[in-house]
Scaffold this motif. Structure first.
Motif, PDB file in Angstrom:
ATOM      1  N   ALA A  38      96.378  20.908  73.152  1.00 10.32           N
ATOM      2  CA  ALA A  38      95.862  19.847  72.291  1.00 10.32           C
ATOM      3  C   ALA A  38      94.522  19.329  72.834  1.00 10.32           C
ATOM      4  O   ALA A  38      93.587  19.111  72.058  1.00 10.32           O
ATOM      5  CB  ALA A  38      96.865  18.706  72.191  1.00 10.32           C
ATOM      6  N   ASP A  39      94.435  19.153  74.141  1.00 10.61           N
ATOM      7  CA  ASP A  39      93.174  18.693  74.752  1.00 10.61           C
ATOM      8  C   ASP A  39      92.045  19.696  74.525  1.00 10.61           C
ATOM      9  O   ASP A  39      90.907  19.321  74.242  1.00 10.61           O
ATOM     10  CB  ASP A  39      93.356  18.451  76.257  1.00 10.61           C
ATOM     11  N   GLU A  40      92.365  20.996  74.644  1.00  9.49           N
ATOM     12  CA  GLU A  40      91.360  22.041  74.426  1.00  9.49           C
ATOM     13  C   GLU A  40      90.876  22.035  72.974  1.00  9.49           C
ATOM     14  O   GLU A  40      89.672  22.104  72.709  1.00  9.49           O
ATOM     15  CB  GLU A  40      91.931  23.406  74.794  1.00  9.49           C
ATOM     16  N   ALA A  67      92.800  19.672  61.868  1.00 13.42           N
ATOM     17  CA  ALA A  67      92.960  19.303  63.269  1.00 13.42           C
ATOM     18  C   ALA A  67      93.924  18.138  63.499  1.00 13.42           C
ATOM     19  O   ALA A  67      94.751  18.208  64.414  1.00 13.42           O
ATOM     20  CB  ALA A  67      91.607  19.014  63.908  1.00 13.42           C
ATOM     21  N   PRO A  68      93.864  17.050  62.724  1.00 15.06           N
ATOM     22  CA  PRO A  68      94.774  15.939  63.024  1.00 15.06           C
ATOM     23  C   PRO A  68      96.251  16.348  63.050  1.00 15.06           C
ATOM     24  O   PRO A  68      96.964  16.032  64.018  1.00 15.06           O
ATOM     25  CB  PRO A  68      94.491  14.931  61.902  1.00 15.06           C
ATOM     26  N   SER A  69      96.701  17.073  62.049  1.00 20.12           N
ATOM     27  CA  SER A  69      98.115  17.476  62.040  1.00 20.12           C
ATOM     28  C   SER A  69      98.395  18.509  63.121  1.00 20.12           C
ATOM     29  O   SER A  69      99.463  18.493  63.749  1.00 20.12           O
ATOM     30  CB  SER A  69      98.532  17.987  60.665  1.00 20.12           C
ATOM     31  N   ARG A  70      97.443  19.398  63.370  1.00 21.91           N
ATOM     32  CA  ARG A  70      97.622  20.412  64.414  1.00 21.91           C
ATOM     33  C   ARG A  70      97.718  19.740  65.782  1.00 21.91           C
ATOM     34  O   ARG A  70      98.594  20.071  66.590  1.00 21.91           O
ATOM     35  CB  ARG A  70      96.462  21.414  64.372  1.00 21.91           C
ATOM     36  N   LEU A  71      96.829  18.789  66.039  1.00 23.13           N
ATOM     37  CA  LEU A  71      96.850  18.085  67.322  1.00 23.13           C
ATOM     38  C   LEU A  71      98.149  17.299  67.491  1.00 23.13           C
ATOM     39  O   LEU A  71      98.750  17.296  68.579  1.00 23.13           O
ATOM     40  CB  LEU A  71      95.644  17.150  67.438  1.00 23.13           C
ATOM     41  N   GLU A 100      86.992  20.944  71.268  1.00 23.07           N
ATOM     42  CA  GLU A 100      86.203  21.714  70.292  1.00 23.07           C
ATOM     43  C   GLU A 100      85.949  20.898  69.024  1.00 23.07           C
ATOM     44  O   GLU A 100      84.832  20.866  68.507  1.00 23.07           O
ATOM     45  CB  GLU A 100      86.927  23.013  69.924  1.00 23.07           C
ATOM     46  N   VAL A 101      87.008  20.256  68.537  1.00 26.44           N
ATOM     47  CA  VAL A 101      86.880  19.460  67.312  1.00 26.44           C
ATOM     48  C   VAL A 101      85.916  18.303  67.534  1.00 26.44           C
ATOM     49  O   VAL A 101      85.051  18.016  66.696  1.00 26.44           O
ATOM     50  CB  VAL A 101      88.263  18.949  66.848  1.00 26.44           C
TER      51      VAL A 101
END
Length: 125
Positions: A85-87, A69-73, A91-92
Protein backbone atom coordinates in the motif's frame (compact mmCIF):
# COMPACT_ATOMS: atom_id res chain seq x y z
CA UNK A 1 35.84 22.07 -92.85
CA UNK A 2 32.66 20.25 -93.66
CA UNK A 3 34.65 17.16 -94.53
CA UNK A 4 36.04 17.03 -91.02
CA UNK A 5 32.51 17.11 -89.47
CA UNK A 6 30.93 14.41 -91.62
CA UNK A 7 32.55 11.61 -89.64
CA UNK A 8 30.93 13.02 -86.47
CA UNK A 9 27.42 12.69 -87.83
CA UNK A 10 27.30 8.89 -87.43
CA UNK A 11 28.58 9.25 -83.88
CA UNK A 12 25.97 11.83 -82.92
CA UNK A 13 23.24 9.78 -84.53
CA UNK A 14 24.10 6.84 -82.22
CA UNK A 15 24.27 9.11 -79.17
CA UNK A 16 20.71 10.39 -79.54
CA UNK A 17 19.04 7.06 -78.72
CA UNK A 18 21.44 6.49 -75.85
CA UNK A 19 20.68 9.94 -74.41
CA UNK A 20 16.95 9.33 -74.85
CA UNK A 21 17.30 6.03 -73.00
CA UNK A 22 19.21 7.71 -70.16
CA UNK A 23 16.55 10.42 -69.93
CA UNK A 24 13.74 7.84 -69.82
CA UNK A 25 15.58 5.89 -67.13
CA UNK A 26 16.10 9.05 -65.10
CA UNK A 27 12.40 9.95 -65.34
CA UNK A 28 11.43 6.42 -64.36
CA UNK A 29 13.77 6.45 -61.36
CA UNK A 30 12.54 9.87 -60.26
CA UNK A 31 8.91 8.72 -60.42
CA UNK A 32 9.78 5.56 -58.53
CA UNK A 33 11.53 7.51 -55.79
CA UNK A 34 8.62 9.90 -55.49
CA UNK A 35 6.24 6.98 -55.12
CA UNK A 36 8.40 5.42 -52.44
CA UNK A 37 8.82 8.65 -50.51
CA UNK A 38 5.07 9.16 -50.64
CA UNK A 39 4.57 5.69 -49.21
CA UNK A 40 7.23 6.33 -46.60
CA UNK A 41 5.55 9.53 -45.53
CA UNK A 42 2.21 7.76 -45.31
CA UNK A 43 3.73 4.94 -43.26
CA UNK A 44 5.42 7.50 -41.00
CA UNK A 45 2.08 9.27 -40.48
CA UNK A 46 0.44 5.94 -39.68
CA UNK A 47 3.19 5.14 -37.16
CA UNK A 48 2.74 8.57 -35.59
CA UNK A 49 -1.01 7.97 -35.42
CA UNK A 50 -0.40 4.56 -33.82
CA UNK A 51 2.02 6.13 -31.34
CA UNK A 52 -0.52 8.83 -30.50
CA UNK A 53 -3.24 6.22 -30.01
CA UNK A 54 -0.97 4.13 -27.78
CA UNK A 55 -0.01 7.21 -25.77
CA UNK A 56 -3.68 8.12 -25.27
CA UNK A 57 -4.42 4.55 -24.21
CA UNK A 58 -1.55 4.56 -21.68
CA UNK A 59 -2.71 7.92 -20.33
CA UNK A 60 -6.27 6.64 -19.98
CA UNK A 61 -5.03 3.50 -18.20
CA UNK A 62 -2.93 5.62 -15.83
CA UNK A 63 -5.90 7.81 -14.97
CA UNK A 64 -8.06 4.75 -14.36
CA UNK A 65 -5.34 3.24 -12.17
CA UNK A 66 -5.15 6.43 -10.09
CA UNK A 67 -8.94 6.67 -9.82
CA UNK A 68 -9.06 3.11 -8.52
CA UNK A 69 -6.30 3.82 -5.98
CA UNK A 70 -8.47 4.68 -2.94
CA UNK A 71 -10.27 1.33 -2.91
CA UNK A 72 -7.10 -0.55 -3.85
CA UNK A 73 -5.14 1.12 -1.04
CA UNK A 74 -7.93 0.46 1.46
CA UNK A 75 -8.00 -3.22 0.48
CA UNK A 76 -4.24 -3.50 0.82
CA UNK A 77 -4.17 -1.81 4.24
CA UNK A 78 -7.09 -3.91 5.52
CA UNK A 79 -5.45 -7.03 4.10
CA UNK A 80 -2.27 -6.41 6.07
CA UNK A 81 -0.20 -5.51 3.02
CA UNK A 82 0.95 -2.16 4.34
CA UNK A 83 4.26 -2.16 2.45
CA UNK A 84 2.52 -2.73 -0.89
CA UNK A 85 0.00 0.00 0.00
CA UNK A 86 2.86 2.40 0.83
CA UNK A 87 4.55 1.63 -2.51
CA UNK A 88 1.32 2.18 -4.47
CA UNK A 89 0.57 5.34 -2.50
CA UNK A 90 4.04 6.74 -3.32
CA UNK A 91 3.37 6.30 -7.05
CA UNK A 92 -0.16 7.68 -6.82
CA UNK A 93 0.98 10.63 -4.70
CA UNK A 94 3.67 11.49 -7.28
CA UNK A 95 1.14 11.46 -10.12
CA UNK A 96 -1.38 13.48 -8.14
CA UNK A 97 1.37 16.01 -7.42
CA UNK A 98 1.91 16.42 -11.16
CA UNK A 99 -1.85 16.75 -11.64
CA UNK A 100 -2.21 19.47 -9.02
CA UNK A 101 -4.96 21.80 -10.16
CA UNK A 102 -6.64 19.13 -12.28
CA UNK A 103 -10.29 18.78 -11.38
CA UNK A 104 -10.81 15.85 -9.01
CA UNK A 105 -7.14 15.30 -8.18
CA UNK A 106 -7.53 16.77 -4.70
CA UNK A 107 -10.57 14.60 -4.02
CA UNK A 108 -8.73 11.43 -5.06
CA UNK A 109 -5.79 12.44 -2.86
CA UNK A 110 -8.09 12.91 0.11
CA UNK A 111 -9.71 9.53 -0.47
CA UNK A 112 -6.28 7.90 -0.70
CA UNK A 113 -5.14 9.54 2.53
CA UNK A 114 -8.26 8.30 4.32
CA UNK A 115 -7.71 4.80 2.91
CA UNK A 116 -4.10 4.81 4.06
CA UNK A 117 -5.04 5.94 7.58
CA UNK A 118 -8.13 3.75 8.06
CA UNK A 119 -7.22 0.61 9.90
CA UNK A 120 -3.60 1.72 10.17
CA UNK A 121 -2.18 2.11 13.68
CA UNK A 122 0.71 4.29 12.44
CA UNK A 123 0.55 7.55 10.46
CA UNK A 124 2.42 7.05 7.16
CA UNK A 125 0.82 9.57 4.73
Amino acid sequence: MRTHMDPLIPTTSTLEPAIAHIAETAVSLAESLQGRSGQGEEEAREREDDDAVQMKRRQRETVQWVLAAPSRLKDLVEGGQRQKADEDWAEVRELLGKWEGVEGAGEVKGQCLRAMHEGAPNDAG
